[in-house]
Design a protein around this motif. Structure first.
Motif, mmCIF file in Angstrom:
data_model
loop_
_atom_site.group_PDB
_atom_site.id
_atom_site.type_symbol
_atom_site.label_atom_id
_atom_site.label_comp_id
_atom_site.label_asym_id
_atom_site.label_seq_id
_atom_site.Cartn_x
_atom_site.Cartn_y
_atom_site.Cartn_z
ATOM 1 N N ALA A 38 -7.643 -8.876 -3.148
ATOM 2 C CA ALA A 38 -8.688 -9.901 -3.188
ATOM 3 C C ALA A 38 -8.380 -11.085 -2.279
ATOM 4 O O ALA A 38 -9.252 -11.927 -2.038
ATOM 5 N N THR A 39 -7.145 -11.147 -1.761
ATOM 6 C CA THR A 39 -6.743 -12.314 -0.967
ATOM 7 C C THR A 39 -6.605 -12.004 0.521
ATOM 8 O O THR A 39 -6.222 -12.894 1.291
ATOM 9 N N LEU A 40 -6.903 -10.782 0.932
ATOM 10 C CA LEU A 40 -6.636 -10.374 2.314
ATOM 11 C C LEU A 40 -7.752 -10.712 3.289
ATOM 12 O O LEU A 40 -7.581 -10.550 4.497
ATOM 13 N N GLY A 41 -8.885 -11.112 2.816
ATOM 14 C CA GLY A 41 -9.994 -11.418 3.714
ATOM 15 C C GLY A 41 -11.097 -12.144 2.988
ATOM 16 O O GLY A 41 -10.961 -12.494 1.804
ATOM 17 N N PRO A 42 -12.201 -12.370 3.653
ATOM 18 C CA PRO A 42 -13.326 -13.077 3.016
ATOM 19 C C PRO A 42 -13.931 -12.292 1.855
ATOM 20 O O PRO A 42 -14.517 -12.885 0.954
ATOM 21 N N VAL A 43 -13.775 -10.969 1.886
ATOM 22 C CA VAL A 43 -14.219 -10.145 0.751
ATOM 23 C C VAL A 43 -13.036 -9.302 0.307
ATOM 24 O O VAL A 43 -12.135 -8.998 1.100
ATOM 25 N N PRO A 44 -12.982 -8.909 -0.980
ATOM 26 C CA PRO A 44 -11.859 -8.096 -1.460
ATOM 27 C C PRO A 44 -11.736 -6.793 -0.676
ATOM 28 O O PRO A 44 -12.727 -6.124 -0.378
ATOM 29 N N ALA A 45 -10.513 -6.433 -0.340
ATOM 30 C CA ALA A 45 -10.265 -5.183 0.374
ATOM 31 C C ALA A 45 -10.409 -4.015 -0.599
ATOM 32 O O ALA A 45 -10.075 -4.129 -1.785
ATOM 33 N N PRO A 46 -10.911 -2.874 -0.133
ATOM 34 C CA PRO A 46 -11.002 -1.702 -1.008
ATOM 35 C C PRO A 46 -9.607 -1.201 -1.393
ATOM 36 O O PRO A 46 -8.647 -1.330 -0.625
ATOM 37 N N VAL A 47 -9.507 -0.644 -2.588
ATOM 38 C CA VAL A 47 -8.236 -0.147 -3.112
ATOM 39 C C VAL A 47 -8.318 1.372 -3.245
ATOM 40 O O VAL A 47 -9.258 1.898 -3.846
ATOM 41 N N VAL A 48 -7.337 2.070 -2.678
ATOM 42 C CA VAL A 48 -7.266 3.535 -2.730
ATOM 43 C C VAL A 48 -6.040 3.912 -3.553
ATOM 44 O O VAL A 48 -4.921 3.489 -3.235
ATOM 45 N N ASP A 49 -6.254 4.699 -4.620
ATOM 46 C CA ASP A 49 -5.140 5.162 -5.437
ATOM 47 C C ASP A 49 -4.659 6.499 -4.866
ATOM 48 O O ASP A 49 -5.249 7.546 -5.106
ATOM 49 N N VAL A 50 -3.582 6.459 -4.107
ATOM 50 C CA VAL A 50 -3.092 7.645 -3.398
ATOM 51 C C VAL A 50 -2.499 8.660 -4.370
ATOM 52 O O VAL A 50 -2.695 9.865 -4.219
ATOM 53 N N VAL A 51 -1.760 8.177 -5.370
ATOM 54 C CA VAL A 51 -1.164 9.062 -6.382
ATOM 55 C C VAL A 51 -1.523 8.491 -7.758
ATOM 56 O O VAL A 51 -0.770 7.691 -8.321
ATOM 57 N N PRO A 52 -2.664 8.861 -8.284
ATOM 58 C CA PRO A 52 -3.084 8.305 -9.583
ATOM 59 C C PRO A 52 -2.339 8.956 -10.739
ATOM 60 O O PRO A 52 -1.741 10.033 -10.602
ATOM 61 N N ALA A 53 -2.374 8.306 -11.877
ATOM 62 C CA ALA A 53 -1.920 8.935 -13.115
ATOM 63 C C ALA A 53 -2.954 9.977 -13.528
ATOM 64 O O ALA A 53 -3.963 10.178 -12.850
ATOM 65 N N THR A 54 -2.725 10.641 -14.646
ATOM 66 C CA THR A 54 -3.650 11.692 -15.051
ATOM 67 C C THR A 54 -4.960 11.097 -15.550
ATOM 68 O O THR A 54 -5.015 9.918 -15.953
ATOM 69 N N ALA A 55 -6.000 11.911 -15.560
ATOM 70 C CA ALA A 55 -7.312 11.448 -16.028
ATOM 71 C C ALA A 55 -7.276 11.076 -17.504
ATOM 72 O O ALA A 55 -7.999 10.175 -17.943
ATOM 73 N N ASP A 56 -6.439 11.746 -18.292
ATOM 74 C CA ASP A 56 -6.331 11.437 -19.718
ATOM 75 C C ASP A 56 -5.464 10.218 -19.994
ATOM 76 O O ASP A 56 -5.466 9.707 -21.114
ATOM 77 N N ASP A 57 -4.708 9.783 -19.012
ATOM 78 C CA ASP A 57 -3.794 8.649 -19.193
ATOM 79 C C ASP A 57 -3.818 7.790 -17.931
ATOM 80 O O ASP A 57 -2.807 7.633 -17.246
ATOM 81 N N PRO A 58 -4.971 7.218 -17.587
ATOM 82 C CA PRO A 58 -5.122 6.569 -16.274
ATOM 83 C C PRO A 58 -4.233 5.359 -16.068
ATOM 84 O O PRO A 58 -3.888 5.034 -14.923
#
Length: 323
Positions: free
Chosen positions: A113-133
């Motif tokens: 949220a601090t990198l530019g005038p608008v929040p930068a998009p966030v990409v979860d490259v290695v997420p946790a499981t769908a049942d335990d996000p």
């Protein structure tokens, strides 16, 4: 008698207060210290952004630069970095790995949220499981492994007199705990992913390290050894494991110390096998194997309960009154 009862109560209350303070201390003092992260992009721009992040949070991050987002994601998947800021044609994006540390992922989500005038998009490259996000189940499932490892060791010391029987109990417990715990985490609670055999091996090695260490200490020192082992694994090892955050979020040098104790090494190994295809698993596996070997060695060299050297037995026989 009344004074003794009050003394016992006071001792337990003071011990409880110390335990509460020690277990709460890592969370209360959590802050980034040399967290490995990456800035990706053209050299001049990436270097400038890295300097900007260092200036904003001195000492918080250990920043390296790479050419592009592909290289940054490779660092994350290889467990060489927790997160990355990627400079692209349309602006920066933030890449995280919730599976490596939900706390660090949240930290970089806030940074986005601090990198530019608008929040930068966030990409979860290695997420946790769908049942335990958020990884809460992963963290909660670890504590029973430590408790049962302590319990089985105490029972073996108290109820099984032979070294061979204790060793068989430790190995059998470790094999069963690894197979069953991995099955529960992967097929029932959904907290684990990846290869079931690899997860079972990781959990089995952790269980072996804990049970062998405490049983070995108990065989050598008696019931005092059980207390020493429980103190080492549960009271010290669990809070310093970085399980709920990351080792780099603990005060220096406690995060590094926690990684050479069974809980910290076990947590790192299981994250590697479950989410990162085994990347970063060698060091924690060696730590756990070392604890297991030391524990088995203590168990083997310890004298069997009730046994005495031949000379001592002869002296007892000769000293016994005739008839």
């Amino acid at each position: 008698m009344l004074r003794k009862a009050l003394g016992i109560a006071a001792l337990v209350v003071v011990t409880q207060a110390l335990l509460v303070a020690f277990f709460a201390w890592p969370a209360a003092t959590a802050a980034p210290h040399d967290v490995p992260v990456v800035v990706a992009g053209p050299a001049p721009a990436a270097g400038a952004l890295a300097d900007r992040i260092r200036a904003a949070r001195p000492g918080a991050f250990e920043i390296s630069t790479v050419a592009d987002g592909t290289a940054a994601d490779a660092r994350i998947r290889n467990r060489e970095a927790y997160a990355a800021v990627v400079l692209g044609p349309t602006g920066p994006s933030v890449h995280v790995a919730t599976a490596a540390s939900p706390a660090v992922a949240q930290l970089f989500t806030q940074l986005a949220a601090t990198l530019g005038p608008v929040p930068a998009p966030v990409v979860d490259v290695v997420p946790a499981t769908a049942d335990d996000p958020r990884g809460a189940g992963f963290v909660s499932g670890f504590l029973p492994l430590l408790i049962t490892g302590i319990a089985v060791s105490a029972l073996l010391i108290l109820l099984v007199p032979s070294r061979g029987g204790r060793l068989l109990g430790v190995v059998g417990y470790a094999a069963g705990a690894g197979l069953l715990s991995a099955a529960v985490g992967q097929y029932w609670s959904g907290t684990l992913s990846g290869s079931y055999p690899a997860n079972a091996a990781a959990l089995g090695l952790l269980s072996l390290a804990v049970a062998a260490t405490i049983t070995g200490l108990g065989s050598l020192l008696g019931t005092r050894g059980i207390g020493v082992g429980a103190l080492l694994v549960f009271v010290v090892g669990n809070p310093l494991s970085g399980l709920a955050s990351a080792p780099e979020l603990l005060p220096t040098p406690w995060g590094a110390i926690g990684q050479v104790l069974p809980p910290g090494a076990g947590a790192s190994l299981l994250r590697s096998t479950s989410f990162f295809d085994g990347a970063g698993s060698v060091a924690p596996a060696l730590v756990l194997a070392g604890w297991a070997v030391v524990g088995v060695a203590l168990l083997v060299v310890a004298r069997s309960p009730g046994s005495a050297p031949e000379g001592a037995r002869r002296e007892l026989v000769e000293a016994a009154p005739a008839g």
